[in-house]
Design a protein around this motif. Structure first.
Motif, PDB file in Angstrom:
ATOM      1  N   LEU A  23     -25.407  -5.360 -30.488  1.00 25.13           N
ATOM      2  CA  LEU A  23     -24.368  -4.369 -30.763  1.00 25.13           C
ATOM      3  C   LEU A  23     -25.007  -2.985 -30.750  1.00 25.13           C
ATOM      4  CD1 LEU A  23     -21.533  -3.512 -31.695  1.00 25.13           C
ATOM      5  CD2 LEU A  23     -22.281  -3.967 -34.052  1.00 25.13           C
ATOM      6  N   VAL A  24     -24.524  -2.136 -29.867  1.00 28.60           N
ATOM      7  CA  VAL A  24     -25.059  -0.788 -29.739  1.00 28.60           C
ATOM      8  C   VAL A  24     -23.911   0.210 -29.701  1.00 28.60           C
ATOM      9  CG1 VAL A  24     -27.132  -1.573 -28.523  1.00 28.60           C
ATOM     10  CG2 VAL A  24     -25.093  -0.897 -27.214  1.00 28.60           C
ATOM     11  N   GLN A  25     -24.270   1.481 -29.790  1.00 30.88           N
ATOM     12  CA  GLN A  25     -23.267   2.537 -29.705  1.00 30.88           C
ATOM     13  C   GLN A  25     -23.218   3.101 -28.292  1.00 30.88           C
ATOM     14  OE1 GLN A  25     -24.295   5.351 -32.818  1.00 30.88           O
ATOM     15  NE2 GLN A  25     -23.006   4.273 -34.289  1.00 30.88           N
TER      16      GLN A  25
ATOM     17  N   ARG B  67     -27.625   4.404 -13.581  1.00 32.08           N
ATOM     18  CA  ARG B  67     -27.932   4.272 -15.002  1.00 32.08           C
ATOM     19  C   ARG B  67     -28.497   2.898 -15.331  1.00 32.08           C
ATOM     20  NH1 ARG B  67     -23.605   2.104 -18.243  1.00 32.08           N
ATOM     21  NH2 ARG B  67     -21.863   1.423 -16.922  1.00 32.08           N
ATOM     22  N   SER B  68     -28.888   2.151 -14.314  1.00 30.78           N
ATOM     23  CA  SER B  68     -29.399   0.806 -14.535  1.00 30.78           C
ATOM     24  C   SER B  68     -30.594   0.554 -13.635  1.00 30.78           C
ATOM     25  CB  SER B  68     -28.302  -0.223 -14.253  1.00 30.78           C
ATOM     26  OG  SER B  68     -28.758  -1.527 -14.538  1.00 30.78           O
ATOM     27  N   THR B  69     -31.525  -0.262 -14.139  1.00 30.45           N
ATOM     28  CA  THR B  69     -32.696  -0.641 -13.352  1.00 30.45           C
ATOM     29  C   THR B  69     -32.937  -2.133 -13.499  1.00 30.45           C
ATOM     30  OG1 THR B  69     -33.715   1.521 -13.722  1.00 30.45           O
ATOM     31  CG2 THR B  69     -35.148  -0.261 -12.951  1.00 30.45           C
ATOM     32  N   ILE B  70     -32.977  -2.823 -12.370  1.00 33.37           N
ATOM     33  CA  ILE B  70     -33.371  -4.231 -12.367  1.00 33.37           C
ATOM     34  C   ILE B  70     -34.813  -4.306 -11.906  1.00 33.37           C
ATOM     35  CG2 ILE B  70     -32.462  -4.615 -10.044  1.00 33.37           C
ATOM     36  CD1 ILE B  70     -31.796  -7.497 -10.892  1.00 33.37           C
TER      37      ILE B  70
ATOM     38  N   SER C   9     -27.096   4.813 -20.997  1.00 33.58           N
ATOM     39  CA  SER C   9     -25.785   5.451 -21.167  1.00 33.58           C
ATOM     40  C   SER C   9     -24.672   4.411 -21.239  1.00 33.58           C
ATOM     41  CB  SER C   9     -25.528   6.421 -20.009  1.00 33.58           C
ATOM     42  OG  SER C   9     -26.554   7.396 -19.933  1.00 33.58           O
ATOM     43  N   LEU C  10     -24.864   3.448 -22.116  1.00 39.77           N
ATOM     44  CA  LEU C  10     -23.895   2.354 -22.222  1.00 39.77           C
ATOM     45  C   LEU C  10     -22.521   2.870 -22.638  1.00 39.77           C
ATOM     46  CD1 LEU C  10     -26.281  -0.262 -23.760  1.00 39.77           C
ATOM     47  CD2 LEU C  10     -24.810  -0.701 -21.778  1.00 39.77           C
ATOM     48  N   LYS C  11     -21.496   2.216 -22.095  1.00 46.68           N
ATOM     49  CA  LYS C  11     -20.107   2.577 -22.353  1.00 46.68           C
ATOM     50  C   LYS C  11     -19.393   1.385 -22.992  1.00 46.68           C
ATOM     51  CE  LYS C  11     -20.256   5.094 -17.970  1.00 46.68           C
ATOM     52  NZ  LYS C  11     -19.634   5.238 -16.628  1.00 46.68           N
TER      53      LYS C  11
ATOM     54  N   GLY D 215     -28.329 -18.793 -16.595  1.00 49.36           N
ATOM     55  CA  GLY D 215     -28.637 -18.836 -18.012  1.00 49.36           C
ATOM     56  C   GLY D 215     -27.368 -18.949 -18.826  1.00 49.36           C
ATOM     57  N   GLN D 216     -27.542 -18.976 -20.142  1.00 48.55           N
ATOM     58  CA  GLN D 216     -26.392 -19.158 -21.038  1.00 48.55           C
ATOM     59  C   GLN D 216     -25.720 -17.830 -21.396  1.00 48.55           C
ATOM     60  OE1 GLN D 216     -29.464 -18.902 -22.074  1.00 48.55           O
ATOM     61  NE2 GLN D 216     -29.268 -17.413 -23.740  1.00 48.55           N
ATOM     62  N   GLY D 217     -26.386 -16.745 -21.071  1.00 55.96           N
ATOM     63  CA  GLY D 217     -25.807 -15.424 -21.306  1.00 55.96           C
ATOM     64  C   GLY D 217     -26.238 -14.803 -22.615  1.00 55.96           C
ATOM     65  N   THR D 218     -26.168 -13.489 -22.664  1.00 57.09           N
ATOM     66  CA  THR D 218     -26.453 -12.737 -23.879  1.00 57.09           C
ATOM     67  C   THR D 218     -25.352 -11.701 -24.067  1.00 57.09           C
ATOM     68  OG1 THR D 218     -28.132 -11.459 -25.077  1.00 57.09           O
ATOM     69  CG2 THR D 218     -27.972 -11.053 -22.710  1.00 57.09           C
ATOM     70  N   GLN D 219     -24.839 -11.601 -25.279  1.00 53.64           N
ATOM     71  CA  GLN D 219     -23.695 -10.728 -25.558  1.00 53.64           C
ATOM     72  C   GLN D 219     -24.158  -9.288 -25.719  1.00 53.64           C
ATOM     73  OE1 GLN D 219     -20.199 -11.466 -26.006  1.00 53.64           O
ATOM     74  NE2 GLN D 219     -20.077  -9.219 -25.957  1.00 53.64           N
ATOM     75  N   VAL D 220     -23.479  -8.395 -25.029  1.00 54.09           N
ATOM     76  CA  VAL D 220     -23.675  -6.962 -25.199  1.00 54.09           C
ATOM     77  C   VAL D 220     -22.348  -6.373 -25.662  1.00 54.09           C
ATOM     78  CG1 VAL D 220     -24.149  -4.781 -24.049  1.00 54.09           C
ATOM     79  CG2 VAL D 220     -25.498  -6.806 -23.472  1.00 54.09           C
ATOM     80  N   THR D 221     -22.374  -5.712 -26.803  1.00 53.88           N
ATOM     81  CA  THR D 221     -21.183  -5.086 -27.345  1.00 53.88           C
ATOM     82  C   THR D 221     -21.482  -3.612 -27.569  1.00 53.88           C
ATOM     83  OG1 THR D 221     -20.542  -7.139 -28.446  1.00 53.88           O
ATOM     84  CG2 THR D 221     -19.469  -5.119 -29.177  1.00 53.88           C
ATOM     85  N   VAL D 222     -20.663  -2.767 -26.968  1.00 56.14           N
ATOM     86  CA  VAL D 222     -20.865  -1.331 -27.064  1.00 56.14           C
ATOM     87  C   VAL D 222     -19.694  -0.731 -27.848  1.00 56.14           C
ATOM     88  CG1 VAL D 222     -21.291   0.804 -25.807  1.00 56.14           C
ATOM     89  CG2 VAL D 222     -22.013  -1.383 -24.826  1.00 56.14           C
ATOM     90  N   SER D 223     -19.994  -0.126 -28.968  1.00 53.58           N
ATOM     91  CA  SER D 223     -18.948   0.486 -29.780  1.00 53.58           C
ATOM     92  C   SER D 223     -18.799   1.955 -29.421  1.00 53.58           C
ATOM     93  CB  SER D 223     -19.282   0.335 -31.256  1.00 53.58           C
ATOM     94  OG  SER D 223     -20.470   1.039 -31.578  1.00 53.58           O
TER      95      SER D 223
END
Length: 122
Positions: free
Chosen positions: A11-13, A67-70, A85-87, A113-121
């Motif tokens: 969980l990030v802002q 805004r992303s790098t793989i 710069s997550l939205k 994979g099983q995935g990882t949750q990203v939540t942007v407030s």
């Protein structure tokens, strides 16, 4: 078989950055092209970024371009996805995938994979 385990979500802002990791085991990691996808609630899984097995060719979805790098570390059997710069609209479960071809279509990837949750407030 290739086993993939994602990590690094949380969980990030809005405006923050995250670095997602995907650790591979099983068959030789450097034999596979790798992709990142995401799926938000009620939406289809969508392509985010992909990298060839050598790391020399990369492609991004328009919504993360700039805004992303793989990246990948073949000796460490790991692929990374840095998103800055997550939205709030980036909120989703993020999956990594391995495949024999360099693709942007999820159906062309073999291992997930099983995935990882990203939540942007906001």
């Amino acid at each position: 078989q290739v086993q993939l385990v994602e990590s690094g979500g949380g969980l990030v802002q809005a405006g923050d950055s995250l670095r997602l990791s995907c650790a591979a085991s099983g068959r030789t990691f450097s034999n596979y092209h790798m992709g990142w996808f995401r799926q938000a609630p009620g939406k289809e899984r969508e392509f985010v970024a992909a990298i060839t097995k050598t790391g020399l060719t990369i492609t991004y979805a328009d919504f993360v371009k700039g805004r992303s790098t793989i990246s990948r570390d073949n000796p460490k059997n790991t692929v990374y996805l840095q998103i800055n710069s997550l939205k709030p609209e980036d909120t989703a479960v993020y999956f990594c995938a391995a495949g024999a071809n360099f693709e942007v279509t999820s159906a062309r990837y073999t291992y997930w994979g099983q995935g990882t949750q990203v939540t942007v407030s906001s």
